[in-house]
Design a protein around this motif. Structure first.
Motif, short mmCIF file in Angstrom:
data_model
loop_
_atom_site.label_atom_id
_atom_site.label_comp_id
_atom_site.label_asym_id
_atom_site.label_seq_id
_atom_site.Cartn_x
_atom_site.Cartn_y
_atom_site.Cartn_z
N THR A 31 72.00 36.94 24.00
CA THR A 31 70.70 37.20 23.38
C THR A 31 70.36 38.68 23.50
N LEU A 32 69.30 39.07 22.83
CA LEU A 32 68.79 40.44 22.95
C LEU A 32 67.62 40.51 23.94
N GLU A 33 67.59 39.56 24.87
CA GLU A 33 66.53 39.54 25.88
C GLU A 33 66.53 40.84 26.68
N GLY A 34 65.33 41.46 26.80
CA GLY A 34 65.20 42.73 27.51
C GLY A 34 65.35 43.93 26.60
N TRP A 35 65.63 43.70 25.32
CA TRP A 35 65.81 44.77 24.35
C TRP A 35 64.84 44.56 23.20
N ARG A 36 64.45 45.65 22.54
CA ARG A 36 63.61 45.54 21.35
C ARG A 36 64.11 46.53 20.30
N ALA A 37 64.04 46.12 19.05
CA ALA A 37 64.46 46.99 17.94
C ALA A 37 63.37 48.01 17.66
N ASP A 38 63.80 49.22 17.32
CA ASP A 38 62.89 50.30 16.94
C ASP A 38 63.50 50.97 15.71
N GLY A 39 62.78 51.00 14.62
CA GLY A 39 63.31 51.58 13.38
C GLY A 39 63.77 50.51 12.41
N ALA A 40 64.49 50.94 11.38
CA ALA A 40 64.85 50.04 10.28
C ALA A 40 66.22 49.37 10.45
N ALA A 41 67.02 49.77 11.41
CA ALA A 41 68.33 49.12 11.62
C ALA A 41 68.12 47.68 12.04
N SER A 42 69.03 46.81 11.64
CA SER A 42 69.00 45.41 12.04
C SER A 42 69.95 45.22 13.23
N TRP A 43 69.60 44.30 14.12
CA TRP A 43 70.41 44.02 15.31
C TRP A 43 70.56 42.51 15.46
N ARG A 44 71.76 42.08 15.84
CA ARG A 44 72.03 40.67 16.11
C ARG A 44 73.09 40.60 17.21
N VAL A 45 73.29 39.42 17.75
CA VAL A 45 74.37 39.19 18.72
C VAL A 45 75.44 38.38 18.03
N THR A 46 76.66 38.90 18.04
CA THR A 46 77.81 38.22 17.44
C THR A 46 79.01 38.38 18.37
N GLU A 47 79.66 37.28 18.68
CA GLU A 47 80.88 37.28 19.49
C GLU A 47 80.71 38.10 20.78
N GLY A 48 79.59 37.91 21.46
CA GLY A 48 79.36 38.57 22.74
C GLY A 48 79.02 40.04 22.66
N ALA A 49 78.63 40.53 21.47
CA ALA A 49 78.29 41.95 21.30
C ALA A 49 76.95 42.09 20.57
N MET A 50 76.22 43.15 20.91
CA MET A 50 75.02 43.53 20.16
C MET A 50 75.52 44.34 18.97
N VAL A 51 75.14 43.93 17.76
CA VAL A 51 75.66 44.56 16.55
C VAL A 51 74.51 45.22 15.80
N GLY A 52 74.63 46.53 15.55
CA GLY A 52 73.68 47.27 14.71
C GLY A 52 74.27 47.37 13.32
N TYR A 53 73.48 47.00 12.30
CA TYR A 53 73.99 46.96 10.93
C TYR A 53 72.83 47.15 9.96
N GLY A 54 73.14 47.10 8.67
CA GLY A 54 72.11 47.12 7.63
C GLY A 54 71.98 48.45 6.94
N GLU A 55 70.88 48.59 6.23
CA GLU A 55 70.63 49.77 5.41
C GLU A 55 69.86 50.85 6.15
N GLY A 56 69.17 50.50 7.21
CA GLY A 56 68.30 51.46 7.87
C GLY A 56 68.85 52.03 9.15
N ASP A 57 68.18 53.06 9.63
CA ASP A 57 68.52 53.72 10.88
C ASP A 57 67.60 53.21 11.99
N GLY A 58 68.09 53.20 13.21
CA GLY A 58 67.21 52.79 14.29
C GLY A 58 67.91 52.64 15.61
N PHE A 59 67.18 52.02 16.54
CA PHE A 59 67.61 51.91 17.93
C PHE A 59 67.38 50.51 18.46
N LEU A 60 68.08 50.21 19.53
CA LEU A 60 67.82 49.04 20.34
C LEU A 60 67.43 49.59 21.70
#
Length: 190
Positions: A31-60
């Motif tokens: 999970t992304l517990e303890g983390w929050r997205a900031d900005g337009a980038a999308s974040w998900r958890v896949t195969e044991g990794a936090m993945v930043g993707y999408g059209e926008g820029d941002g942070f976790l």
């Protein structure tokens, strides 16, 4: 009468467990517990990794605040993705190399002095050139007082001796196109 090895060995094991307990995981792999997205980038958890993707820029952004620590993470990045690990960040409204220490992840950076392993604007070019695109790599930063030491895949890439020791938060960056993945994010307070 006790034999010495029956007393010393358990004591050594106990002490080893105590020192190991000071290091902890910032990402549970699920999970992304303890983390929050900031900005337009999308974040998900896949195969044991936090993945930043999408059209926008941002942070976790991680919830904690850290001063002296050793942080380690593994990352996998596409060639066209500008990424990094930001440490000792002070201004949540402006996550930037001016308000944090950015440990860059971008082999193909147009300004090669700021490529993977550099501390952007502060310790450039990197002391070693490391190729990381398309494979899992590791980054470790040791922050102790005014010194930051960065290693990528076991090679020292940057040392900064006059860092601001004030504690701050940690942020993971996804900028540009493509994806970045982070896993095994661990922190050991020093």
């Amino acid at each position: 009468m006790y034999r010495l090895e029956f007393v010393v060995l358990p004591l050594m094991l106990c002490l080893g467990l105590v020192s190991c307990a000071t290091s902890y995981t910032l990402f549970d792999g699920l999970t992304l517990e303890g983390w929050r997205a900031d900005g337009a980038a999308s974040w998900r958890v896949t195969e044991g990794a936090m993945v930043g993707y999408g059209e926008g820029d941002g942070f976790l952004v991680h919830d904690g605040s850290y001063g002296d620590f050793r942080l380690s993470a593994e990352f996998l990045v596409d060639a066209d993705t500008n990424s990094g690990i930001f440490v000792r960040c002070k201004d949540a409204s402006r996550i930037h190399p001016d308000t944090c220490y950015e440990l860059n992840i971008w082999d193909d950076h147009p300004q090669q002095e700021a490529r993977t392993g550099a501390i952007v604007f502060r310790a450039m070019p990197p002391l070693a050139q490391v190729e990381t695109v398309g494979r899992w790599s590791s980054m470790e930063v040791t922050a102790r007082g005014g010194q930051l030491l960065v290693r990528v895949n076991g090679l020292t890439t940057a040392i900064l001796y006059d860092a601001d020791p004030t504690p701050g938060f940690i942020a993971l960056q996804r900028w540009g196109t493509g994806e970045v993945r982070f896993r095994r994010v661990r922190l050991e307070p020093l």
